[in-house]
Design an enzyme around this catalytic site. Sequence first.
Site, PDB file in Angstrom:
ATOM      1  N   SER A 139       4.895   6.836   2.265  1.00 43.84           N
ATOM      2  CA  SER A 139       5.494   5.549   2.622  1.00 43.84           C
ATOM      3  C   SER A 139       4.844   4.433   1.820  1.00 43.84           C
ATOM      4  CB  SER A 139       5.251   5.220   4.100  1.00 43.84           C
ATOM      5  OG  SER A 139       5.585   6.298   4.930  1.00 43.84           O
ATOM      6  N   ASN A 174       0.858  -1.187   0.000  1.00 41.41           N
ATOM      7  CA  ASN A 174       0.000   0.000   0.000  1.00 41.41           C
ATOM      8  C   ASN A 174       0.894   1.236   0.000  1.00 41.41           C
ATOM      9  OD1 ASN A 174      -2.399   1.554   0.225  1.00 41.41           O
ATOM     10  ND2 ASN A 174      -2.041   1.775   2.426  1.00 41.41           N
ATOM     11  N   ASP A 183      -2.650   0.768   7.949  1.00 40.62           N
ATOM     12  CA  ASP A 183      -1.408   1.531   7.702  1.00 40.62           C
ATOM     13  C   ASP A 183      -0.282   1.156   8.672  1.00 40.62           C
ATOM     14  OD1 ASP A 183      -2.831   2.907   5.745  1.00 40.62           O
ATOM     15  OD2 ASP A 183      -3.455   4.475   7.144  1.00 40.62           O
ATOM     16  N   HIS A 193       0.895   5.244   1.391  1.00 41.12           N
ATOM     17  CA  HIS A 193       0.198   6.101   2.347  1.00 41.12           C
ATOM     18  C   HIS A 193       0.888   7.464   2.385  1.00 41.12           C
ATOM     19  CE1 HIS A 193      -2.263   7.043   5.802  1.00 41.12           C
ATOM     20  NE2 HIS A 193      -1.185   7.503   6.418  1.00 41.12           N
TER      21      HIS A 193
HETATM   22  C1  GRF Z   1      -2.870   8.840  -2.551  1.00 41.51           C
HETATM   23  O1  GRF Z   1      -2.664  10.022  -1.859  1.00 41.51           O
HETATM   24  C2  GRF Z   1      -2.372   7.682  -1.733  1.00 41.51           C
HETATM   25  O2  GRF Z   1      -1.284   8.005  -0.923  1.00 41.51           O
HETATM   26  C3  GRF Z   1      -3.556   7.341  -0.874  1.00 41.51           C
HETATM   27  O3  GRF Z   1      -4.671   7.572  -1.690  1.00 41.51           O
HETATM   28  C4  GRF Z   1      -4.355   8.524  -2.688  1.00 41.51           C
HETATM   29  C5  GRF Z   1      -4.667   7.883  -3.993  1.00 41.51           C
HETATM   30  O4  GRF Z   1      -4.558   8.753  -5.071  1.00 41.51           O
HETATM   31  N1  GRF Z   1      -3.450   5.982  -0.395  1.00 41.51           N
HETATM   32  P1  GRF Z   1      -4.638   8.201  -6.556  1.00 41.51           P
HETATM   33  O5  GRF Z   1      -6.002   7.542  -6.703  1.00 41.51           O
HETATM   34  O6  GRF Z   1      -3.537   7.226  -6.741  1.00 41.51           O
HETATM   35  O7  GRF Z   1      -4.495   9.397  -7.432  1.00 41.51           O
END
Ligand code: GRF
Length: 321
Positions: free
Chosen positions: A138, A109, A147, A111
């Site tokens: 991260s 994932n 997370d 984050h």
């Molecule tokens: C990103 O900020 C990511 O860190 C978080 O969700 C958002 C997703 O954005 N997990 P996208 O759909 O990839 O543009």
Amino acid sequence: MAEKAKIAILISGRGSNMAALIYAAKSHDCPYEIVLVACNDCDASGLKLAEAEAITTFAHSHKSMSREDYDDVMHDAITRSGAEYVVLAGYMRILSDGFVRKWANHMLNIHPSLLPKYKGLDTYQRAIDAGDKVAGCSVHLVTAELDDGPVLAQTEVAILPDDNAERLARRILIAEHQLYPATLAKYVSREADPDWILEQVRERALALAETHERESFGSPGWRAGSEKTGKYFAYFTQKLHGEASVGLLVKTSGLDEQAALVDADPELYYIPKFFGKSGWIAVRLNIGRTDWDHVSDWLYKSWRMVAPKRLTKMIDIADQF
Ligand code: GRF
């Protein structure tokens, strides 16, 4: 080049990280390919982009379904695609424990914070409010806690004096688009990285009773028994004696077993130079199909052959029943 790792990306919305991963995968030396983009929102704009790039998509709404049932549907779609890794990219769903377990060590994932700081939502404002000088993003392995899994890589992004959450988010997103493809590439290639392989062997060898590590002619080796009288039961080989392969040397019961192993699976086993005459076998660990439980079994069998009697006596008695 070895076969590419197959990736399923799970999204919920715009999918800009998904796009970064798709474009990175177009490079011919990228070690992964995207085999599926799956989404819990049938109208997500990310889906259209994936379709335009001729990637198989799967959209299924989670509405009026239990978490477990929904995750089963997703799991089936992912399995059907042949994916070996699940990559979450803005997938706004809490995952069931069962799903997390099925993809343990195979699900990543991203984050938007420097974990362990600011898990959950609203990470940018929280970093600004705390007066932090840097924020960032991260990439981590996914475990049951939100997370919370081991962090694989991070990028720091400076917080400017007049920043607001929106501006900071925009810059962190640029960092995300760099970090995610690079970290995924490194992660799926780890099985070919000798340092990573050595670490796996080391952990398993040292988990056995009364073992310690000692170098032998430049190779790490593991001994059972005391520092003084201990005996080697395994060696890690990397280009040992000119053998261009990463492998583990363990003891067999003798030359017959050694020959039978090479006969049965010559890709996996070979007779190591010098050690071969005394019945040791080498197990290749860099051919992309290492079964680590099997490696643990080998280490244990080999350990048992040299471990002090006081350690193996009880096991021998138990084995008779
Ligand atoms: C990103 O900020 C990511 O860190 C978080 O969700 C958002 C997703 O954005 N997990 P996208 O759909 O990839 O543009």
